[in-house]
Write an enzyme that holds these catalytic residues in place. Structure first.
Site, PDB file in Angstrom:
ATOM      1  NE  ARG A  88      -4.381  -0.112   2.375  1.00  0.00           N
ATOM      2  CZ  ARG A  88      -5.326  -1.031   2.566  1.00  0.00           C
ATOM      3  NH1 ARG A  88      -5.024  -2.298   2.610  1.00  0.00           N
ATOM      4  NH2 ARG A  88      -6.579  -0.667   2.704  1.00  0.00           N
TER       5      ARG A  88
ATOM      6  NE  ARG B 177     -16.737  -2.839   3.392  1.00  0.00           N
ATOM      7  CZ  ARG B 177     -15.463  -2.879   2.999  1.00  0.00           C
ATOM      8  NH1 ARG B 177     -15.131  -3.551   1.913  1.00  0.00           N
ATOM      9  NH2 ARG B 177     -14.549  -2.219   3.665  1.00  0.00           N
TER      10      ARG B 177
ATOM     11  NE  ARG C 281     -13.605  -2.936   7.285  1.00  0.00           N
ATOM     12  CZ  ARG C 281     -12.746  -3.108   6.277  1.00  0.00           C
ATOM     13  NH1 ARG C 281     -12.883  -4.144   5.472  1.00  0.00           N
ATOM     14  NH2 ARG C 281     -11.768  -2.266   6.068  1.00  0.00           N
TER      15      ARG C 281
ATOM     16  NE  ARG D   4     -10.776   2.308   4.919  1.00  0.00           N
ATOM     17  CZ  ARG D   4     -11.744   1.416   4.687  1.00  0.00           C
ATOM     18  NH1 ARG D   4     -12.970   1.662   5.112  1.00  0.00           N
ATOM     19  NH2 ARG D   4     -11.494   0.303   4.068  1.00  0.00           N
TER      20      ARG D   4
HETATM   21  P1  AMP Z   1      -8.506  -3.164   4.267  1.00  0.00           P
HETATM   22  O1  AMP Z   1      -9.426  -4.187   4.812  1.00  0.00           O
HETATM   23  O2  AMP Z   1      -7.525  -3.731   3.253  1.00  0.00           O
HETATM   24  O3  AMP Z   1      -9.190  -1.929   3.774  1.00  0.00           O
HETATM   25  O4  AMP Z   1      -7.565  -2.708   5.506  1.00  0.00           O
HETATM   26  C1  AMP Z   1      -8.133  -2.134   6.669  1.00  0.00           C
HETATM   27  C2  AMP Z   1      -7.084  -1.305   7.387  1.00  0.00           C
HETATM   28  O5  AMP Z   1      -5.984  -2.138   7.782  1.00  0.00           O
HETATM   29  C3  AMP Z   1      -6.445  -0.196   6.576  1.00  0.00           C
HETATM   30  O6  AMP Z   1      -7.243   0.978   6.543  1.00  0.00           O
HETATM   31  C4  AMP Z   1      -5.138   0.017   7.343  1.00  0.00           C
HETATM   32  O7  AMP Z   1      -5.357   0.701   8.559  1.00  0.00           O
HETATM   33  C5  AMP Z   1      -4.754  -1.417   7.697  1.00  0.00           C
HETATM   34  N1  AMP Z   1      -3.939  -2.035   6.617  1.00  0.00           N
HETATM   35  C6  AMP Z   1      -4.279  -3.103   5.830  1.00  0.00           C
HETATM   36  N2  AMP Z   1      -3.303  -3.371   4.959  1.00  0.00           N
HETATM   37  C7  AMP Z   1      -2.307  -2.477   5.194  1.00  0.00           C
HETATM   38  C8  AMP Z   1      -1.032  -2.236   4.609  1.00  0.00           C
HETATM   39  N3  AMP Z   1      -0.577  -2.980   3.600  1.00  0.00           N
HETATM   40  N4  AMP Z   1      -0.298  -1.210   5.107  1.00  0.00           N
HETATM   41  C9  AMP Z   1      -0.726  -0.475   6.134  1.00  0.00           C
HETATM   42  N5  AMP Z   1      -1.918  -0.629   6.721  1.00  0.00           N
HETATM   43  C10 AMP Z   1      -2.711  -1.622   6.264  1.00  0.00           C
END
Ligand code: AMP
Length: 219
Positions: A88, A127, A160, A171
């Site tokens: 990311r 969602r 969530r 985000r």
């Molecule tokens: P997601 O379900 O992929 O949207 O991830 C939810 C949250 O987890 C994100 O908003 C970040 O806070 C954290 N997160 C997930 N993947 C990463 C990553 N590769 N780097 C940093 N934070 C992450």
């Protein structure tokens, strides 16, 4: 096959990664899911990560890199894997390149799901998720049962905390600043496959399969 999914939060990365992982029988590695499980289990990682997740910020690169390196070294990753939510940041992508170099492997492709920001904001804020099996619902397109219990496993359905409107907007900003540059990064490596993510789940999946089949050396 080693794949990375890129795209706004809510662009469908998780759904599409799951479908591909079932077909190819390789694990989907979702860093978000790993962190949410850690938060639920109240591990040290979970306590640390929760602070960032609740604010819509990214967790520190070092934590995430360590976690992914460990996961892709597990036996079930030997035949390949699909990364959902990692890398990311450019720093995470550099580290992933280093891992591939060490393993003398090549990333197969990076699938970028293209979708309008307005559409994903709508998707994310409506969602809902089953806290037990992770099944996704959507207040407009796939509403949860009136009982608010999952029709698949009976688990409780919740929103969530990072899908609340103010966190969603943040985000998006974080994505634009830190993650979007990865499109150019992987574009320059010739790895990027851009897919229209605004279509139905089935259509997006079919487009991904078609584009992957066009890659040399994929059967
Ligand atoms: P997601 O379900 O992929 O949207 O991830 C939810 C949250 O987890 C994100 O908003 C970040 O806070 C954290 N997160 C997930 N993947 C990463 C990553 N590769 N780097 C940093 N934070 C992450």
């Amino acid at each position: 096959m080693e794949l990375v999914f890129l795209g706004y939060p809510g662009s469908g990365k998780g759904t599409q990664a799951t479908l591909l992982s079932e077909i190819h029988k390789i694990p989907k590695i979702s860093t978000g899911d790993i962190l949410r499980a850690a938060v639920q289990a109240q591990t040290q990682l979970g306590v640390q990560a929760k602070k960032y997740m609740d604010r819509g910020e990214l967790a520190p690169d070092q934590i995430m890199i360590g976690l992914v390196v460990q996961r892709i070294n597990e036996p079930d990753s030997a035949r390949g894997y699909i990364l959902d939510g990692f890398p990311r940041t450019i720093n995470q992508a550099h580290e992933l390149d280093r891992v591939f170099l060490d393993l003398k492997k090549q990333l197969t492709a990076v699938i970028s799901l293209e979708i309008e920001k307005k559409k994903v904001i709508e998707r994310l804020t409506s969602r809902r998720v089953c806290e037990n099996c992770g099944k996704l619902f959507n207040l407009t397109t796939e509403p949860p049962p009136a009982s608010n219990r999952c029709d698949h496993c009976g688990g409780k359905i919740y929103q969530r905390s990072d899908d609340k409107p103010e966190t969603v907007l943040h985000r998006m900003e974080v994505y634009e600043e830190l993650t979007r540059p990865l499109k150019d990064y992987y574009g320059a490596q010739g790895k990027l496959l851009q897919i229209d993510g605004s279509l139905s789940i089935h259509k997006v999946h079919a487009d991904i399969v078609k584009r992957l089949n066009e890659l040399p050396g994929i059967s």
